[in-house]
Design an enzyme around this catalytic site. Structure first.
Site, PDB file in Angstrom:
ATOM      1  N   ASP A 276      -0.199   5.169   1.132  1.00  0.00           N
ATOM      2  CA  ASP A 276      -0.438   6.049   2.284  1.00  0.00           C
ATOM      3  C   ASP A 276      -0.507   5.262   3.585  1.00  0.00           C
ATOM      4  O   ASP A 276      -1.311   4.332   3.713  1.00  0.00           O
ATOM      5  CB  ASP A 276      -1.762   6.804   2.099  1.00  0.00           C
ATOM      6  CG  ASP A 276      -1.672   7.871   1.030  1.00  0.00           C
ATOM      7  OD1 ASP A 276      -1.196   8.977   1.347  1.00  0.00           O
ATOM      8  OD2 ASP A 276      -2.064   7.604  -0.119  1.00  0.00           O
TER       9      ASP A 276
ATOM     10  N   ASP B 234       0.866  -1.171   0.000  1.00  0.00           N
ATOM     11  CA  ASP B 234       0.000   0.000   0.000  1.00  0.00           C
ATOM     12  C   ASP B 234       0.913   1.235   0.000  1.00  0.00           C
ATOM     13  O   ASP B 234       2.129   1.121   0.192  1.00  0.00           O
ATOM     14  CB  ASP B 234      -0.884  -0.035   1.253  1.00  0.00           C
ATOM     15  CG  ASP B 234      -1.701   1.226   1.432  1.00  0.00           C
ATOM     16  OD1 ASP B 234      -2.357   1.640   0.457  1.00  0.00           O
ATOM     17  OD2 ASP B 234      -1.665   1.802   2.531  1.00  0.00           O
TER      18      ASP B 234
ATOM     19  N   ASP C  99      -1.744  -0.800   6.063  1.00  0.00           N
ATOM     20  CA  ASP C  99      -1.913  -0.125   7.351  1.00  0.00           C
ATOM     21  C   ASP C  99      -3.370   0.081   7.742  1.00  0.00           C
ATOM     22  O   ASP C  99      -3.646   0.369   8.902  1.00  0.00           O
ATOM     23  CB  ASP C  99      -1.232   1.255   7.312  1.00  0.00           C
ATOM     24  CG  ASP C  99      -2.033   2.260   6.496  1.00  0.00           C
ATOM     25  OD1 ASP C  99      -2.454   3.280   7.075  1.00  0.00           O
ATOM     26  OD2 ASP C  99      -2.231   2.017   5.295  1.00  0.00           O
TER      27      ASP C  99
END
Length: 226
Positions: A10, A8, A165
């Site tokens: 961000d 991922d 995240d």
């Protein structure tokens, strides 16, 4: 055998949440809507702008929502020039290059932001493919973005791991059948484990992570002994 890692963007490669949070907070105050970090984590992180705006400002027309989203992301790009990858990221990439692992970037970020971040972080030559969810049939938490990443890399889910995240990202990666490591840059490790992540790390220097990678294919961190 491990042959690919999917990341991922961000909150995983770079911690952009402080910037996103402050911009959203300032914008929403103009509409007399106040948020705190708890609300941000539960109702913003990992979601697309149209979903966020419909949730937080349901009275806006689609056209007004689109204009607001563009304003918000323009402000983000103005503030994001000094961002740097999370500790240990360059070391992990160097090690994957040394051992011939394939790499994909899989992001829910808007297209302009994703391209901007790839550019300022110097990621152009790092990833074999970049999957931008808003250009696909569905975004995270749907598994489609990660399935697209696997297809483009030419690997099976069993040959890959993902770093994520957010709850939507973890759900997406697991839905595609990929073993997932939670990056606790903003989230709570226990919740990530409860969702199905098999491990959590705070950054890419984590020795437990490196021990796992070494057990898979002898992947040692460049310059560090495990």
């Amino acid at each position: 055998m491990l042959s690919a890692i999917l990341f991922d963007l961000d909150g995983t490669i770079v911690n952009t949440d402080p910037i996103h949070y402050q911009i959203w907070r300032d914008i929403l105050l103009e509409y007399d809507v106040e948020i705190d970090e708890k609300i941000y984590k539960s109702r913003f992180t990992g979601r697309l702008n149209p979903e966020i705006i419909k949730d937080m400002l349901p009275n806006l027309s689609p056209e007004e929502g689109e204009k607001l989203a563009e304003e918000k992301e323009s402000k983000f790009r103005d503030k994001a020039h000094e961002l740097k990858p999370i500790d240990g990221f360059s070391q992990l990439i160097a090690s994957t290059e040394k051992h011939g692992l394939k790499r994909a970037l899989v992001t829910n970020a808007p297209t302009k932001n994703a391209r901007f971040m790839v550019n300022i972080l110097g990621l152009e030559e790092i990833f074999h493919t970049v999957v931008i969810a808003e250009q696909e049939a569905a975004a995270k938490p749907d598994p489609t973005p990660y399935r697209v990443g696997l297809e483009r890399l030419g690997v099976n889910p069993e040959q890959a791991i993902a770093f994520e995240d957010s709850p939507s990202g973890i759900t997406s990666a697991l839905g595609a059948g990929i073993r997932t490591i939670g990056v606790a840059s903003t989230g709570e490790p226990m919740k990530m484990l409860e969702m199905g992540a098999f491990m959590t790390v705070y950054d890419f220097n984590d020795l437990t992570m490196w021990t796992f990678l070494k057990s898979q294919i002898g992947l040692d961190p460049v310059g560090v002994n495990v």
